[in-house]
Design a protein around this motif. Structure first.
Motif, PDB file in Angstrom:
ATOM      1  N   LYS A  53       0.845  -1.200   0.000  1.00  7.13           N
ATOM      2  CA  LYS A  53       0.000   0.000   0.000  1.00  7.13           C
ATOM      3  C   LYS A  53       0.883   1.255   0.000  1.00  7.13           C
ATOM      4  CE  LYS A  53      -3.777   2.093   2.591  1.00  7.13           C
ATOM      5  NZ  LYS A  53      -4.509   2.019   3.861  1.00  7.13           N
ATOM      6  N   CYS A  54       2.003   1.160   0.701  1.00  7.31           N
ATOM      7  CA  CYS A  54       2.996   2.223   0.548  1.00  7.31           C
ATOM      8  C   CYS A  54       4.383   1.596   0.553  1.00  7.31           C
ATOM      9  CB  CYS A  54       2.846   3.295   1.623  1.00  7.31           C
ATOM     10  SG  CYS A  54       2.838   2.691   3.299  1.00  7.31           S
ATOM     11  N   GLU A  55       5.269   2.258  -0.186  1.00  2.00           N
ATOM     12  CA  GLU A  55       6.630   1.718  -0.291  1.00  2.00           C
ATOM     13  C   GLU A  55       7.476   2.100   0.899  1.00  2.00           C
ATOM     14  OE1 GLU A  55       8.603   2.658  -3.970  1.00  2.00           O
ATOM     15  OE2 GLU A  55       6.999   1.579  -5.043  1.00  2.00           O
ATOM     16  N   SER A  56       7.269   3.346   1.331  1.00  2.00           N
ATOM     17  CA  SER A  56       7.976   3.784   2.536  1.00  2.00           C
ATOM     18  C   SER A  56       7.025   4.716   3.263  1.00  2.00           C
ATOM     19  CB  SER A  56       9.262   4.506   2.161  1.00  2.00           C
ATOM     20  OG  SER A  56       8.937   5.640   1.411  1.00  2.00           O
ATOM     21  N   ILE A  57       7.304   4.975   4.522  1.00  2.00           N
ATOM     22  CA  ILE A  57       6.338   5.790   5.242  1.00  2.00           C
ATOM     23  C   ILE A  57       6.840   7.217   5.438  1.00  2.00           C
ATOM     24  CG2 ILE A  57       5.388   3.753   6.410  1.00  2.00           C
ATOM     25  CD1 ILE A  57       6.478   5.152   9.034  1.00  2.00           C
ATOM     26  N   MET A  58       5.874   8.104   5.520  1.00  2.00           N
ATOM     27  CA  MET A  58       6.155   9.525   5.715  1.00  2.00           C
ATOM     28  C   MET A  58       5.173  10.012   6.773  1.00  2.00           C
ATOM     29  SD  MET A  58       8.019  11.858   3.912  1.00  2.00           S
ATOM     30  CE  MET A  58       8.319  13.494   4.561  1.00  2.00           C
ATOM     31  N   THR A  59       5.714  10.587   7.845  1.00  2.00           N
ATOM     32  CA  THR A  59       4.841  11.138   8.885  1.00  2.00           C
ATOM     33  C   THR A  59       5.125  12.640   9.000  1.00  2.00           C
ATOM     34  OG1 THR A  59       6.445  10.726  10.639  1.00  2.00           O
ATOM     35  CG2 THR A  59       4.857   8.968  10.192  1.00  2.00           C
ATOM     36  N   ARG A  60       4.343  13.295   9.831  1.00  2.00           N
ATOM     37  CA  ARG A  60       4.598  14.726  10.049  1.00  2.00           C
ATOM     38  C   ARG A  60       4.221  15.068  11.480  1.00  2.00           C
ATOM     39  NH1 ARG A  60       0.576  14.194  11.971  1.00  2.00           N
ATOM     40  NH2 ARG A  60      -1.381  15.236  11.633  1.00  2.00           N
ATOM     41  N   PHE A  61       4.881  16.117  11.993  1.00  2.00           N
ATOM     42  CA  PHE A  61       4.446  16.685  13.269  1.00  2.00           C
ATOM     43  C   PHE A  61       3.924  18.083  12.943  1.00  2.00           C
ATOM     44  CE2 PHE A  61       5.412  19.262  17.086  1.00  2.00           C
ATOM     45  CZ  PHE A  61       4.438  18.694  17.890  1.00  2.00           C
ATOM     46  N   HIS A  73       2.856  17.165  23.531  1.00  2.00           N
ATOM     47  CA  HIS A  73       3.452  17.274  22.200  1.00  2.00           C
ATOM     48  C   HIS A  73       4.680  16.384  22.092  1.00  2.00           C
ATOM     49  CE1 HIS A  73       1.425  21.374  22.356  1.00  2.00           C
ATOM     50  NE2 HIS A  73       0.875  20.786  21.319  1.00  2.00           N
ATOM     51  N   ALA A  74       5.436  16.302  23.188  1.00  2.00           N
ATOM     52  CA  ALA A  74       6.645  15.461  23.170  1.00  2.00           C
ATOM     53  C   ALA A  74       6.252  14.027  22.839  1.00  2.00           C
ATOM     54  CB  ALA A  74       7.371  15.531  24.504  1.00  2.00           C
ATOM     55  N   LYS A  75       5.126  13.607  23.401  1.00  2.00           N
ATOM     56  CA  LYS A  75       4.629  12.254  23.109  1.00  2.00           C
ATOM     57  C   LYS A  75       4.360  12.116  21.606  1.00  2.00           C
ATOM     58  CE  LYS A  75       2.839   8.448  22.897  1.00  2.00           C
ATOM     59  NZ  LYS A  75       3.615   7.247  22.971  1.00  2.00           N
ATOM     60  N   SER A  76       3.681  13.111  21.057  1.00  2.00           N
ATOM     61  CA  SER A  76       3.343  13.085  19.637  1.00  2.00           C
ATOM     62  C   SER A  76       4.607  13.132  18.759  1.00  2.00           C
ATOM     63  CB  SER A  76       2.411  14.264  19.339  1.00  2.00           C
ATOM     64  OG  SER A  76       2.184  14.406  17.979  1.00  2.00           O
ATOM     65  N   ILE A  77       5.584  13.926  19.186  1.00  2.00           N
ATOM     66  CA  ILE A  77       6.847  14.030  18.440  1.00  2.00           C
ATOM     67  C   ILE A  77       7.568  12.680  18.438  1.00  2.00           C
ATOM     68  CG2 ILE A  77       9.174  15.058  18.506  1.00  2.00           C
ATOM     69  CD1 ILE A  77       7.767  17.617  19.641  1.00  2.00           C
ATOM     70  N   CYS A  78       7.671  12.086  19.635  1.00  2.00           N
ATOM     71  CA  CYS A  78       8.371  10.794  19.744  1.00  2.00           C
ATOM     72  C   CYS A  78       7.663   9.743  18.890  1.00  2.00           C
ATOM     73  CB  CYS A  78       8.436  10.332  21.194  1.00  2.00           C
ATOM     74  SG  CYS A  78       9.505  11.366  22.205  1.00  2.00           S
ATOM     75  N   LYS A 116      14.600  19.613  18.322  1.00  2.00           N
ATOM     76  CA  LYS A 116      16.028  19.263  18.209  1.00  2.00           C
ATOM     77  C   LYS A 116      16.544  18.753  19.540  1.00  2.00           C
ATOM     78  CE  LYS A 116      17.216  22.703  14.795  1.00  2.00           C
ATOM     79  NZ  LYS A 116      17.690  24.083  14.797  1.00  2.00           N
ATOM     80  N   TRP A 117      16.144  19.426  20.596  1.00  2.00           N
ATOM     81  CA  TRP A 117      16.601  19.010  21.934  1.00  2.00           C
ATOM     82  C   TRP A 117      16.164  17.572  22.214  1.00  2.00           C
ATOM     83  CZ3 TRP A 117      13.749  17.913  26.509  1.00  2.00           C
ATOM     84  CH2 TRP A 117      14.546  17.724  27.654  1.00  2.00           C
ATOM     85  N   LEU A 118      14.945  17.231  21.778  1.00  2.00           N
ATOM     86  CA  LEU A 118      14.470  15.861  22.002  1.00  2.00           C
ATOM     87  C   LEU A 118      15.268  14.843  21.183  1.00  2.00           C
ATOM     88  CD1 LEU A 118      10.582  16.231  22.147  1.00  2.00           C
ATOM     89  CD2 LEU A 118      12.067  15.363  23.966  1.00  2.00           C
ATOM     90  N   GLY A 119      16.046  15.339  20.238  1.00  2.00           N
ATOM     91  CA  GLY A 119      16.936  14.452  19.497  1.00  2.00           C
ATOM     92  C   GLY A 119      16.394  14.009  18.151  1.00  2.00           C
ATOM     93  N   PHE A 120      15.452  14.770  17.600  1.00  2.00           N
ATOM     94  CA  PHE A 120      14.889  14.372  16.307  1.00  2.00           C
ATOM     95  C   PHE A 120      15.235  15.372  15.213  1.00  2.00           C
ATOM     96  CE2 PHE A 120      11.998  12.406  19.446  1.00  2.00           C
ATOM     97  CZ  PHE A 120      12.218  11.086  19.102  1.00  2.00           C
ATOM     98  N   ALA A 338       7.907   8.613  26.918  1.00  2.00           N
ATOM     99  CA  ALA A 338       6.981   8.487  25.778  1.00  2.00           C
ATOM    100  C   ALA A 338       6.825   7.016  25.388  1.00  2.00           C
ATOM    101  CB  ALA A 338       7.486   9.300  24.592  1.00  2.00           C
ATOM    102  N   GLU A 339       7.923   6.296  25.456  1.00  2.00           N
ATOM    103  CA  GLU A 339       7.908   4.872  25.122  1.00  2.00           C
ATOM    104  C   GLU A 339       7.048   4.088  26.115  1.00  2.00           C
ATOM    105  OE1 GLU A 339       9.187   1.265  23.312  1.00  2.00           O
ATOM    106  OE2 GLU A 339       9.433   3.331  22.617  1.00  2.00           O
ATOM    107  N   LYS A 340       7.236   4.392  27.406  1.00  2.00           N
ATOM    108  CA  LYS A 340       6.506   3.646  28.446  1.00  2.00           C
ATOM    109  C   LYS A 340       5.010   3.941  28.416  1.00  2.00           C
ATOM    110  CE  LYS A 340      10.077   2.212  31.211  1.00  2.00           C
ATOM    111  NZ  LYS A 340      10.406   1.395  30.028  1.00  2.00           N
ATOM    112  N   VAL A 341       4.681   5.190  28.073  1.00  2.00           N
ATOM    113  CA  VAL A 341       3.275   5.567  28.021  1.00  2.00           C
ATOM    114  C   VAL A 341       2.553   4.738  26.959  1.00  2.00           C
ATOM    115  CG1 VAL A 341       1.752   7.431  27.272  1.00  2.00           C
ATOM    116  CG2 VAL A 341       3.565   7.891  28.909  1.00  2.00           C
ATOM    117  N   GLY A 342       3.273   4.431  25.889  1.00  2.00           N
ATOM    118  CA  GLY A 342       2.688   3.599  24.845  1.00  2.00           C
ATOM    119  C   GLY A 342       1.689   4.353  23.998  1.00  2.00           C
ATOM    120  N   VAL A 343       0.980   3.614  23.174  1.00  2.00           N
ATOM    121  CA  VAL A 343       0.017   4.232  22.272  1.00  2.00           C
ATOM    122  C   VAL A 343      -1.338   3.642  22.581  1.00  2.00           C
ATOM    123  CG1 VAL A 343      -0.542   4.722  19.888  1.00  2.00           C
ATOM    124  CG2 VAL A 343       1.826   4.339  20.541  1.00  2.00           C
ATOM    125  N   ALA A 344      -2.214   4.465  23.128  1.00  2.00           N
ATOM    126  CA  ALA A 344      -3.512   3.952  23.537  1.00  2.00           C
ATOM    127  C   ALA A 344      -4.601   4.466  22.618  1.00  2.00           C
ATOM    128  CB  ALA A 344      -3.810   4.375  24.971  1.00  2.00           C
TER     129      ALA A 344
END
Ligand code: ATP
Ligand code: MG
Length: 580
Positions: A53-61, A73-78, A116-120, A338-344
């Protein structure tokens, strides 16, 4: 009240258990070397990649530059950057700047700094306003297809005409204008012929649609205001629902991830893309992050800043990214959180303790250790040679005893914490007491011989002797039950300490009783300014991250510090202070 308190206690207990369980789960997972289960977004992406359905993925913040980013927002960024990274895709940073009135470049800059500070790293920096021309053309295209019309009704009339969930809306008297008339009017709107609110462009869908958003939603409104990027070029601005999907489509976003409240918008998102026949971006929703003891709406955060309840957006009590950064949180800790919170898929209220647990986890491994006494009482060592200074080597991080060390001066007069001495101690008290022995960390064992008090009976001095044979590294190690921190008075450096606590007293700030305002719950003790006496090496610390004040907690040097005056913000206590 009583009932509420009991419920609160229950709730606290559960949360406490939850944090305990996280510890346990971590350990078990590490032991089993087991890969994490996929979250629902990862499942979707893996299946889309597998099916072609897609060859590669593209997301946005897609932040709106109308405030500073917060931990939500940090959660959404991560999530957005993290998913793209995991699957070899890319992420755009797109400022959703469709409302010229509330937006500002100050916010644009802070948002970039925080990401940038978050490392992305983003692939492209884009603005919804980059696409105003294209969006306008597409609006004309929809008009030509008979799918959009100019409406002269007032805002109130439009709202009233929309109907309710139970009753269908009524069609606007302007709904059946000809394509030519609509085109002419829309161009006149663009050319500035009309005042704010005089006309709008609406999609022509279905005024009886069960989804209220389909009842001829607004696409464009007139706002005569300067935009932070396009200046006065435009006086019509697209609405979120018309702009967002099309911007995603232009950038070939494959997975457009947003928070749950947008799920009712998804069919409209799809409708515009389908009618325009453009790149089929898809929207997916996850639960927004809420944290206990804090608020996260930008409106409320702005109010706290404007009315000086806090010192600014970066006040260390704020849940903003710049606030927690100043508090001493590390990007690693935030990403771990952000990782521990997971995606609910359902609303979630996460306990602040999980965030604190994450920062402790990270700092425990990496931070340098120093001794700082906050509430000092003087200890005189009576058998110490007057004027003598002995320098001890202490590891900067005891977890790496062979690693770098610092020099700690020992003399005949030291400060210890008042709380580390008790004249009439309970049975299992292992710190300093009359006739008792304790080790001064990294240095000698001392024995309390005499307690000196003032007229009111307050202890002013504790006179001890030291045991020269207890020197670490010399001869056989003699252990005593208690070890306490201390500083040599002659060498002690006075520092300012800002002790922070929760900003609000109520855990569930998004369900406060009716008639109450969130500001009624501001914690009066959220900041206590005090002093500390530090070993000299603290002032030489170059690690750039928070340090550990041994036995106390983690502290981060505040930018208010000068060469003469050092200020430290308390990041978090060493251990969970929670008790039940
Ligand atoms: P606020 O309601 O605080 O003003 P917002 O959602 O309007 O926030 P945006 O700048 O539009 O702020 O948000 C950018 C992105 O961050 C959006 O995709 C939004 O869904 C996401 N986001 C915002 N708040 C949270 C949150 N608490 N948890 C997870 N994601 C969030
Ligand atoms: Mg928004």
């Amino acid at each position: 009240m009583e009932f509420r308190k009991n419920r609160r206690d229950e709730y606290q207990k559960l949360l406490y258990l939850q944090v305990e369980n996280w510890n346990l789960m971590e350990e078990l997972k590490n032991e089993a070397g087991e890969a994490r289960n996929l979250n629902f977004l990862e499942e979707i992406i893996e299946s889309d990649l597998a099916s072609g359905k897609c060859e590669s993925i593209m997301t946005r913040f897609p932040p709106e530059p109308n405030g500073y980013l917060h931990i939500g927002h940090a959660k959404s960024i991560c999530l957005n950057f993290g998913l793209a990274k995991k699957y070899g895709g890319k992420t755009n940073l797109r400022f959703d700047d469709t409302n010229p009135v509330k937006e500002d470049t100050e916010y644009v800059d802070s948002i970039k700094e925080d990401i940038k500070w978050l490392g992305f790293e983003w692939e492209n920096e884009r603005y919804a306003s980059d696409y105003f021309d294209q969006l306008y053309e597409w609006a004309e295209e929809l008009i030509k297809k008979g799918l959009a019309y100019v409406d002269d009704q007032t805002q109130e009339e439009i709202r009233a005409g929309r109907g309710t969930v139970q009753t269908p809306g009524v069609e606007s008297p302007y709904r059946n204008r000809s394509v030519e008339e609509n085109l002419k009017l829309f161009r006149e709107m663009r050319d500035g012929k009309y005042a704010d609110g005089e006309k709008v462009l609406r999609a022509k869908i279905d005024m009886a649609h069960p989804n209220m958003l389909f009842r001829d939603p607004l696409m464009y409104r007139i706002i005569h205001a300067s935009h932070h990027r396009t200046g006065d070029k435009w006086c019509i601005y697209p609405m979120y629902d018309y702009a967002h999907g099309q911007c995603d489509s232009i950038e070939h976003i494959t997975h457009s991830i947003c928070t749950l409240e947008f799920d009712v918008h998804r069919p409209l998102y799809d409708w515009f893309i389908e009618k325009l026949g453009i790149f089929p971006s898809h929207q997916y929703e996850f639960a927004r992050l809420n944290l206990t003891y804090t608020v996260m709406s930008k409106r409320k955060l702005l109010e706290l800043v404007k009315n000086h309840y806090v010192s600014g957006w970066d006040d260390p009590r704020m849940p903003t990214i710049c606030g927690i950064r100043r508090r001493g949180y590390t990007p690693e800790a935030v990403r771990m959180f952000a990782e521990k919170v997971g995606v609910a898929k359902r609303e979630q209220l996460i306990d602040l303790q999980l965030m604190e647990w994450c920062v402790r986890q990270d700092l425990n491994e990496r931070s340098n250790r120093y001794m700082v006494v906050q509430d000092p009482v003087k200890v005189t060592i009576t058998n110490w040679e007057p004027g003598k200074v002995e320098w001890f080597d202490a590891p900067l991080n005891p977890a790496a005893p062979e690693g770098p060390s610092r020099k700690v001066p020992f003399t005949g007069e030291v400060y210890i914490e008042r709380a580390d001495f008790m004249e009439e101690p309970p049975k299992k008290y292992f710190r300093l007491k009359p006739d008792g022995e304790v080790r001064l960390k990294y240095a000698y064992i001392v024995k309390c011989q005499e307690v000196v008090k003032d007229a009111e009976g307050n202890v002013t001095e504790i006179r001890c002797t030291y045991d020269p044979t207890s020197k670490p590294g010399a001869g056989e190690w003699r252990s005593v039950k208690g070890t306490i921190h201390w500083v040599s008075i002659e060498h002690a450096k006075e520092v300012e300490l800002r002790l922070y606590d929760k900003l609000f007293t109520e855990p569930q700030m998004n369900s406060i009783p009716e008639g109450k305002d969130y500001k009624d719950y501001l914690n009066p003790d959220s900041l206590i300014v005090t002093k500390g006496y530090a070993e000299p090496a603290l002032l030489e610390d170059k690690s750039g991250i928070a340090v550990q004040f041994e036995r106390v907690g983690y502290f981060f040097k505040d930018p208010d510090s000068t060469e003469e005056h050092f200020v430290f913000n308390k990041t978090t206590a060493l251990k969970d202070s929670f008790k039940f």
